[in-house]
Design an enzyme around this catalytic site. Structure first.
Site, short mmCIF file in Angstrom:
data_model
loop_
_atom_site.label_atom_id
_atom_site.label_comp_id
_atom_site.label_asym_id
_atom_site.label_seq_id
_atom_site.Cartn_x
_atom_site.Cartn_y
_atom_site.Cartn_z
N CYS A 42 -21.54 -49.47 25.64
CA CYS A 42 -21.82 -51.02 25.64
C CYS A 42 -21.08 -51.86 26.60
O CYS A 42 -21.12 -52.93 26.97
CB CYS A 42 -21.62 -51.46 24.14
N HIS B 132 -20.89 -59.51 24.18
CA HIS B 132 -21.89 -58.26 23.91
C HIS B 132 -22.69 -58.42 22.52
O HIS B 132 -22.11 -58.99 21.65
CB HIS B 132 -20.92 -56.83 23.95
N ASN C 110 -29.25 -54.84 19.51
CA ASN C 110 -27.95 -54.44 20.60
C ASN C 110 -28.69 -53.58 21.59
O ASN C 110 -29.06 -52.35 21.48
CB ASN C 110 -26.62 -53.55 19.52
O1 UT7 Z 1 -22.02 -52.08 20.44
C1 UT7 Z 1 -21.16 -50.80 19.95
C2 UT7 Z 1 -20.20 -51.50 18.84
N1 UT7 Z 1 -21.01 -51.47 17.62
C3 UT7 Z 1 -20.91 -52.34 16.65
O2 UT7 Z 1 -20.05 -52.97 17.10
C4 UT7 Z 1 -21.36 -52.02 15.56
C5 UT7 Z 1 -20.34 -52.41 14.31
N2 UT7 Z 1 -20.59 -52.39 13.04
C6 UT7 Z 1 -21.67 -53.24 12.51
O3 UT7 Z 1 -22.04 -54.07 13.18
C7 UT7 Z 1 -21.75 -53.13 11.07
O4 UT7 Z 1 -20.78 -52.12 10.57
C8 UT7 Z 1 -23.06 -52.54 10.50
C9 UT7 Z 1 -24.10 -53.62 10.76
C10 UT7 Z 1 -23.67 -51.37 11.20
C11 UT7 Z 1 -23.12 -52.34 9.10
O5 UT7 Z 1 -22.71 -53.63 8.23
P1 UT7 Z 1 -21.50 -53.25 7.28
O6 UT7 Z 1 -21.47 -54.72 6.59
O7 UT7 Z 1 -20.26 -52.79 7.87
O8 UT7 Z 1 -22.44 -52.58 6.08
P2 UT7 Z 1 -21.76 -51.03 5.63
O9 UT7 Z 1 -21.87 -49.98 6.79
O10 UT7 Z 1 -20.43 -51.03 4.90
O11 UT7 Z 1 -22.65 -50.74 4.46
C12 UT7 Z 1 -22.88 -51.57 3.26
C13 UT7 Z 1 -23.99 -51.12 2.41
C14 UT7 Z 1 -23.96 -49.60 2.17
O12 UT7 Z 1 -24.62 -49.34 0.85
P3 UT7 Z 1 -23.41 -49.02 -0.34
O13 UT7 Z 1 -22.47 -47.93 0.08
O14 UT7 Z 1 -22.43 -50.33 -0.26
O15 UT7 Z 1 -24.25 -48.91 -1.63
C15 UT7 Z 1 -25.07 -48.91 2.99
O16 UT7 Z 1 -25.76 -47.80 2.78
O17 UT7 Z 1 -25.29 -51.40 3.16
C16 UT7 Z 1 -25.87 -50.20 3.15
N3 UT7 Z 1 -26.81 -50.17 4.46
C17 UT7 Z 1 -28.11 -50.41 4.43
N4 UT7 Z 1 -28.92 -51.24 3.72
C18 UT7 Z 1 -29.88 -51.85 3.95
C19 UT7 Z 1 -26.54 -49.61 5.76
N5 UT7 Z 1 -27.55 -49.88 6.57
C20 UT7 Z 1 -28.60 -50.67 5.94
C21 UT7 Z 1 -29.85 -50.83 6.11
N6 UT7 Z 1 -30.63 -51.68 5.20
N7 UT7 Z 1 -30.18 -50.87 7.45
#
Ligand code: UT7
Length: 322
Positions: free
Chosen positions: A113, A249, A279
């Site tokens: 990225c 980004h 992204n």
């Molecule tokens: O470009 C390179 C750099 N990349 C980034 O900067 C990405 C950085 N990360 C992020 O943007 C975020 O961490 C994400 C958007 C990927 C995830 O958001 P989050 O607020 O960190 O969520 P999480 O991974 O902590 O997951 C929270 C919950 C989980 O469920 P439980 O364990 O709390 O029951 C996941 O299983 O959300 C669940 N989850 C989803 N639910 C519905 C994960 N993906 C999804 C989804 N739809 N697509």
């Protein structure tokens, strides 16, 4: 000539659009979750017969037209991509061939990225040292090819696209500084763990997909981008609030907002395309730049800060007078 200056921008998005509602039919997710956690509403996806070089070509032609330069003027081609058409030649060489540019230096940059920011920093150094006078710098990706469409934690995040700039030698300020970093010890948090010399057979049989520990990447991105903003301001003797436009980004609206807050920048001075593009990795910064140049938000003479964070980890910034 003391500086390298942007003389034209261009971008391209494939026609096919995947909305959050479309994704609801593929994986267990919801429009609400995706919008709340990422800010993304839709993303563009390349057609089956479209390659990264196809996207790059559209963006490059638009940037060259905007700059008023022709193939014979270009003396450096850099393509930032993680999703090249072929193992070799580089996508930059393939693009050079398409554009009928012959003989000049052409190569790809792989910094995920942060690729476009790296490419800008490198092109700037070529121009400042007199090795090039007119560079075509492109960020182009077909991320959809390395997305696991059954993994809801990643497939909702990414999209395809391309953005390009023409950078030319100038006595007037253009790029003021670039700051490029990497720390390979974070490899396991964000990767596609297959390549040419590792797991190539598996790649042919099972494919190779993005793996990400999203939450950990998120925290690192927020902290690291905060630091790169400080580093850039300090190197140029600037205060928070001196920057006219932040061109971040586009990974997640919450990461963008955290960086804008750190810079004390109101949202209307931040170019935000994540809702429409998702992204697009190395394409995200030049896509955002071109969007705001073409809708006339960004004006000549304004101070722009580009920043990015991605797999590696890699991170970096470019400060420039547009
Ligand atoms: O470009 C390179 C750099 N990349 C980034 O900067 C990405 C950085 N990360 C992020 O943007 C975020 O961490 C994400 C958007 C990927 C995830 O958001 P989050 O607020 O960190 O969520 P999480 O991974 O902590 O997951 C929270 C919950 C989980 O469920 P439980 O364990 O709390 O029951 C996941 O299983 O959300 C669940 N989850 C989803 N639910 C519905 C994960 N993906 C999804 C989804 N739809 N697509």
């Amino acid at each position: 000539m003391k500086y390298s200056r942007i003389t034209g921008t261009g971008s391209y998005l494939p026609e096919k659009v995947l909305t959050n509602h479309d994704l609801e039919k593929i994986v267990d997710t919801s429009d609400r979750w995706i919008v709340e956690r990422t800010g993304i509403r839709k993303r563009h996806v390349a057609a089956d017969d479209q390659t990264t070089c196809d996207l790059a070509e559209y963006a490059a032609r638009r940037a060259m037209q905007a700059a008023g330069v022709s193939a014979g003027d270009i003396d450096l081609v850099i393509v930032a991509t993680t999703t090249p058409d072929q193992v070799f030649p580089s996508t930059a060489c393939l693009l050079q061939q398409r554009l009928d540019i012959h003989g000049c230096c052409a190569f790809d940059i792989q910094a995920v990225c942060t690729g476009f920011v790296y490419a800008m920093g490198i092109a700037d150094k070529f121009i400042r040292t007199g090795s090039a006078r007119c560079a075509l710098v492109v960020g182009a990706e077909t991320l959809s090819r390395i997305v696991d469409w059954s993994d809801r934690s990643t497939c909702v995040l990414f999209g395809d696209g391309a953005g390009a700039v023409v950078l030319q030698a100038s006595d007037e300020p253009g790029i003021l500084s670039s700051h490029l970093h990497a720390d390979g010890s974070y490899e396991s948090l964000l990767r596609v763990p297959v390549g040419v010399s590792q797991g190539y057979d598996r790649l042919k049989e099972e494919g190779a997909y993005i793996e990400m520990k999203g939450n950990e990447v998120f925290k690192m991105a927020v902290n690291t981008l905060g630091r790169i903003v400080d580093e850039t301001l300090e190197a140029n003797g600037l205060e928070k609030g001196d920057v006219d436009w932040l061109i971040p980004h586009q990974a997640n609206i919450r990461i963008i907002n955290a960086t804008a807050k750190k810079l004390k920048m109101p949202t209307d001075r931040v170019v935000i395309t994540v809702a429409e593009h998702g992204n697009t990795s190395a394409a995200s910064v030049p896509l955002a730049l071109d969007t705001a140049v073409r809708d006339r938000r960004i004006r000549r003479g304004e101070l722009l800060l580009m920043e990015a964070f991605g797999g590696g980890f890699t991170w970096g910034s470019v400060l420039l007078r547009y």
